[in-house]
Write a protein that holds these residues in place. Sequence first.
Motif, PDB file in Angstrom:
ATOM      1  N   VAL A 762     -44.490  45.832  40.927  1.00 33.16           N
ATOM      2  CA  VAL A 762     -43.791  46.515  41.673  1.00 33.16           C
ATOM      3  C   VAL A 762     -42.487  46.147  41.454  1.00 33.16           C
ATOM      4  O   VAL A 762     -41.978  44.899  41.497  1.00 33.16           O
ATOM      5  CB  VAL A 762     -44.136  46.387  43.338  1.00 33.16           C
ATOM      6  CG1 VAL A 762     -43.039  47.264  44.206  1.00 33.16           C
ATOM      7  CG2 VAL A 762     -45.488  46.692  43.549  1.00 33.16           C
ATOM      8  N   PRO A 763     -41.374  46.961  41.104  1.00 32.16           N
ATOM      9  CA  PRO A 763     -39.954  46.633  40.740  1.00 32.16           C
ATOM     10  C   PRO A 763     -39.392  45.857  42.151  1.00 32.16           C
ATOM     11  O   PRO A 763     -39.698  46.433  43.235  1.00 32.16           O
ATOM     12  CB  PRO A 763     -39.359  47.834  40.480  1.00 32.16           C
ATOM     13  CG  PRO A 763     -40.351  48.895  40.040  1.00 32.16           C
ATOM     14  CD  PRO A 763     -41.639  48.489  40.762  1.00 32.16           C
ATOM     15  N   ASP A 767     -39.246  51.247  47.124  1.00 34.33           N
ATOM     16  CA  ASP A 767     -39.965  51.415  48.272  1.00 34.33           C
ATOM     17  C   ASP A 767     -41.300  51.863  48.192  1.00 34.33           C
ATOM     18  O   ASP A 767     -41.697  52.119  47.292  1.00 34.33           O
ATOM     19  CB  ASP A 767     -39.210  53.001  48.855  1.00 34.33           C
ATOM     20  CG  ASP A 767     -37.414  52.800  49.265  1.00 34.33           C
ATOM     21  OD1 ASP A 767     -37.221  51.869  49.690  1.00 34.33           O
ATOM     22  OD2 ASP A 767     -36.984  53.747  49.118  1.00 34.33           O
ATOM     23  N   ILE A 768     -41.849  51.308  49.196  1.00 35.93           N
ATOM     24  CA  ILE A 768     -43.344  51.193  49.460  1.00 35.93           C
ATOM     25  C   ILE A 768     -43.743  52.051  50.627  1.00 35.93           C
ATOM     26  O   ILE A 768     -43.138  51.872  51.822  1.00 35.93           O
ATOM     27  CB  ILE A 768     -44.116  49.967  49.501  1.00 35.93           C
ATOM     28  CG1 ILE A 768     -43.606  49.006  48.147  1.00 35.93           C
ATOM     29  CG2 ILE A 768     -45.465  50.148  49.590  1.00 35.93           C
ATOM     30  CD1 ILE A 768     -43.899  47.556  48.424  1.00 35.93           C
ATOM     31  N   ASP A 769     -44.391  53.211  50.404  1.00 34.53           N
ATOM     32  CA  ASP A 769     -44.926  54.050  51.605  1.00 34.53           C
ATOM     33  C   ASP A 769     -46.453  53.502  51.939  1.00 34.53           C
ATOM     34  O   ASP A 769     -47.140  53.123  51.326  1.00 34.53           O
ATOM     35  CB  ASP A 769     -45.189  55.454  51.096  1.00 34.53           C
ATOM     36  CG  ASP A 769     -43.760  56.149  50.549  1.00 34.53           C
ATOM     37  OD1 ASP A 769     -42.839  55.659  51.398  1.00 34.53           O
ATOM     38  OD2 ASP A 769     -43.885  56.933  49.674  1.00 34.53           O
ATOM     39  N   ILE A 770     -46.274  53.331  53.380  1.00 31.54           N
ATOM     40  CA  ILE A 770     -47.580  52.796  54.022  1.00 31.54           C
ATOM     41  C   ILE A 770     -47.933  53.831  54.995  1.00 31.54           C
ATOM     42  O   ILE A 770     -47.307  54.526  55.765  1.00 31.54           O
ATOM     43  CB  ILE A 770     -47.359  51.695  54.712  1.00 31.54           C
ATOM     44  CG1 ILE A 770     -46.839  50.670  53.808  1.00 31.54           C
ATOM     45  CG2 ILE A 770     -48.451  51.083  55.479  1.00 31.54           C
ATOM     46  CD1 ILE A 770     -46.260  49.316  54.295  1.00 31.54           C
ATOM     47  N   SER A 826     -39.738  46.464  48.909  1.00 28.52           N
ATOM     48  CA  SER A 826     -40.632  45.471  48.222  1.00 28.52           C
ATOM     49  C   SER A 826     -39.903  44.142  48.250  1.00 28.52           C
ATOM     50  O   SER A 826     -40.614  42.931  47.907  1.00 28.52           O
ATOM     51  CB  SER A 826     -41.077  45.933  46.940  1.00 28.52           C
ATOM     52  OG  SER A 826     -39.893  45.970  46.052  1.00 28.52           O
ATOM     53  N   GLY A 827     -38.705  44.086  48.666  1.00 28.38           N
ATOM     54  CA  GLY A 827     -38.200  42.869  48.721  1.00 28.38           C
ATOM     55  C   GLY A 827     -37.700  42.251  47.283  1.00 28.38           C
ATOM     56  O   GLY A 827     -37.745  42.877  46.347  1.00 28.38           O
ATOM     57  N   GLN A 828     -37.124  40.942  47.181  1.00 26.83           N
ATOM     58  CA  GLN A 828     -36.778  40.265  46.071  1.00 26.83           C
ATOM     59  C   GLN A 828     -38.218  39.994  45.123  1.00 26.83           C
ATOM     60  O   GLN A 828     -39.298  40.147  45.556  1.00 26.83           O
ATOM     61  CB  GLN A 828     -35.953  39.033  46.444  1.00 26.83           C
ATOM     62  CG  GLN A 828     -34.734  39.177  46.988  1.00 26.83           C
ATOM     63  CD  GLN A 828     -33.654  40.310  46.339  1.00 26.83           C
ATOM     64  OE1 GLN A 828     -33.581  40.237  45.363  1.00 26.83           O
ATOM     65  NE2 GLN A 828     -33.404  41.153  47.076  1.00 26.83           N
ATOM     66  N   SER A 829     -38.020  39.504  43.704  1.00 26.01           N
ATOM     67  CA  SER A 829     -39.038  39.143  43.065  1.00 26.01           C
ATOM     68  C   SER A 829     -39.821  38.054  43.464  1.00 26.01           C
ATOM     69  O   SER A 829     -39.263  37.190  44.420  1.00 26.01           O
ATOM     70  CB  SER A 829     -38.348  38.934  41.610  1.00 26.01           C
ATOM     71  OG  SER A 829     -37.609  37.608  41.834  1.00 26.01           O
ATOM     72  N   GLY A 830     -41.171  38.013  43.259  1.00 22.75           N
ATOM     73  CA  GLY A 830     -42.047  36.892  43.801  1.00 22.75           C
ATOM     74  C   GLY A 830     -43.021  37.852  44.374  1.00 22.75           C
ATOM     75  O   GLY A 830     -43.131  39.197  44.518  1.00 22.75           O
TER      76      GLY A 830
END
Length: 858
Positions: A762-763, A767-770, A826-830
């Motif tokens: 995920v980049p 945005d992630i839809d839940i 999705s936040g930062q990388s990791g």
Amino acid sequence: MLRPFQTFKVVPSLPEELTPLRRLVYNLWWTWNYEARSVFISIDQDLWNRTRQNPVRMLGEIRQQRLEELAQDEKFLQDMHHVCQNLDEYMAQEDTWFDLHMGDEATDLSIAYFSMEFGITECIPNYSGGLGVLSGDHLKSASNLGIPLIGVGLLYQNGYFHQYLNADGWQQESYPLNDFHTMPLQMEEDENGAPVTVTVHYPFGAVVAQVWRAQVGRVPLYLLNTNLDDNPPEGREITSKLYGGHMDMRIRQEMMLGVGGMRALDALGIEPTVCHMNEGHSAFLGVERIRKMMRERDLSFGAARELVASGNVFTTHTPVPAGIDRFPPELMDKYFSKHYSRVNLTRRQALQLGRPPDADPNDQFSMAVLALRLANRTNGVSKGHGKIAREMWHHLWPGMLDQEVPITSITNGIHHLSWISNDMERLFRQHLGTQWKENPADPGAWEGVYDIPERELWRTHELRRSRLVTIARKHFAQQLERRGVSLQRGLEPDALLDPDVLTIGFARRFATYKRALLLFHDVERLADILTNPSRPVQIIFAGKAHPHDDPAKEYIREIVHLARREDLRKHIIFLEDYDISLARYLVQGSDIWLNTPRVGMEASGTSGMKAVLNGVLHVSTMDGWWVEGYAPQNGWRIGKGETYDDPDYGDRIEAQALYDLLEEEIIPLFYEVGADGLPDGWIRKMKHAIRDIAPFFNTHRMVQDYTEKLYMPAKRQYETLTADGANKAQELAAWRKRVRQNWQAVRIVAVESDVDKNEEDVPASADIDIIARLQLAPLTPDDVLVRVYHGNIGRQDNITEYKTTPMTHQERDEEGNHIYTATIPSGQSGMYGYTVRVSPQHKELEHNPLPGLTLWAR
């Protein structure tokens, strides 16, 4: 025993010109007003000191001839009338902080503040230590701020013990009898002139308590005393000793405080909007308040509980489970069983009010748990303690995260006018004006500290150190005399201590976790530090151990023995019978205030705040209030807040750190003087500490916080639930019952997201839809709150530093499931993760969610 046929009270025969003194002596406003105290001192300074600064007793013992002389003394009469006029203006003031900031919304607010002890002045020995002094300071600031607060407590015939040491240095206790008629206390009377009394029933019979009042400025403090001839012996003992006796006595006292205290307010015609429980000792007030609501408003227990909890505030002061009062079930049955039926509860239901959800039938009844259950607002007494309290009581709210446990924090403070020295007060008045006195919580009021000439500040501080040394010598000589020890060579008072030497103060309740012996971990190194001929150091110890705390008594004995070493006897002394009077000299005259609690054990502490106000620099482990107050320019810290699995190892590390601080920083800074002969670096640190610490660590700021964050919200909720025959309280109780009965039917059927459909990474910041599908019947979407908890993945694959996003109800699917949706970044990388939680929701329960009712996605 010779019994009197009749008793009557003898009062001073004051000449008519001196009658205003009667009004003055019975208002404890004089305890923080130097002009008022000066009037008393001018009457007879020696008698003032001999009576422990008790103006009532002083006027009762003074020669009639002296009173006649004062009646003709124009200057005295002028000073007396001036002070009385100031008191009248103070009592009539209508533009207090509360009047100006709370406005019409605060109409009809009445706060009843319950505490087991109140430390207001040394001539009313109704306190043991920090908790009582904090209670007294709370009342004083409430008075200054115009807050409609009432104090409620017990009045102890013997009070807390007086301490003296035997020849071996072992603490002994004595309990002198307090004569309430010679104290600034007044018995409350009804409209017929009869004493106001209340009755509480015990297994051995009815116990009557008489109500006394101490007027603390604008705030009345009502105190209950059971030492009455008509009471059974077991009842008379209830208000004999503060914290005295066994658990059987403790539950009797706490029943009298909580149940009797509420009945005393009722007898006085006072209907509090908010009841503040200062520690769990008074938690039985919640049960009594519920009983009263059920009887007067014809409410069920559930509805009355909702109403009472909305108007109750609980302050917890202990960071360890061992500090909580707990009673065995059989003791609760013995003393409280009649109260079960009075509120329509079975034994199991009643005992469960003081137990965690998964309690065993034999588990003890916790007063703190009872307070938590019957108060919608709870706080710890520092930021660190608030965090510890949330972790400590997390098990009462299973399924919630530590951070969500409904316990906030309000950091303690001190009543600045009660603890600042007269000399420093004059200096501040000259260079800072009066704003710091009237509004100490305003940082701008303290900026003038930097303008005080260094020489004036240092001269004032040296004067206070000299007075401390004088008092300490006198105090120590009296100790030796009481013990029958002759003043041997080298023990003459003038050979003890030195008014020009760096002086460390260590004075507080002696409990082992406070580690009074940390300084002695390496006695030889300490001896080298103290006896350095060019840069000597001296230490004054004081403090009481609880009568049943033998390990703490052993600490005192060790210090006394070490202080008898030939090389240390002029550098270390232990002063007996620590009280408010001695504390005042110590916090005003020391150079360093030393505090060494084991990290995580000190909820707040306040003695260091009193010291810093007087320019005394603080040295402490990073615990309690010092976590918030420390900055390099304000004092010194021992370690950085580390905790150790091996306490002995931790003691060794922190003792070495303390020695290093003394040798490398503290002592050189004190003794290094500039061309002007002044320790310029030390004085700069004094100014920084006063300027940074005084504006926040005072009870004016503290009580303002209580008012804005706890009292006023409690009042609003209480009035909402009380309106229209308490309809909303009944609705809330019915809702709580319905949710509890049907919660087992709530299920998270499925949780989906668009990440499931995407096999690629995920980049960042996408945005992630839940989507969550819930089974709620027979509950409705209005009954629940659905949230997404999301954040980076840390240790043990857990979410760290989570964020929450509410989910929105959309519709019901064909299977009858309720569909909720949310979008999260999705936040930062990791590694990043999320989960979903369902919990009950009601607008009147935002401060105290239903314990045990949460559901997490699995």
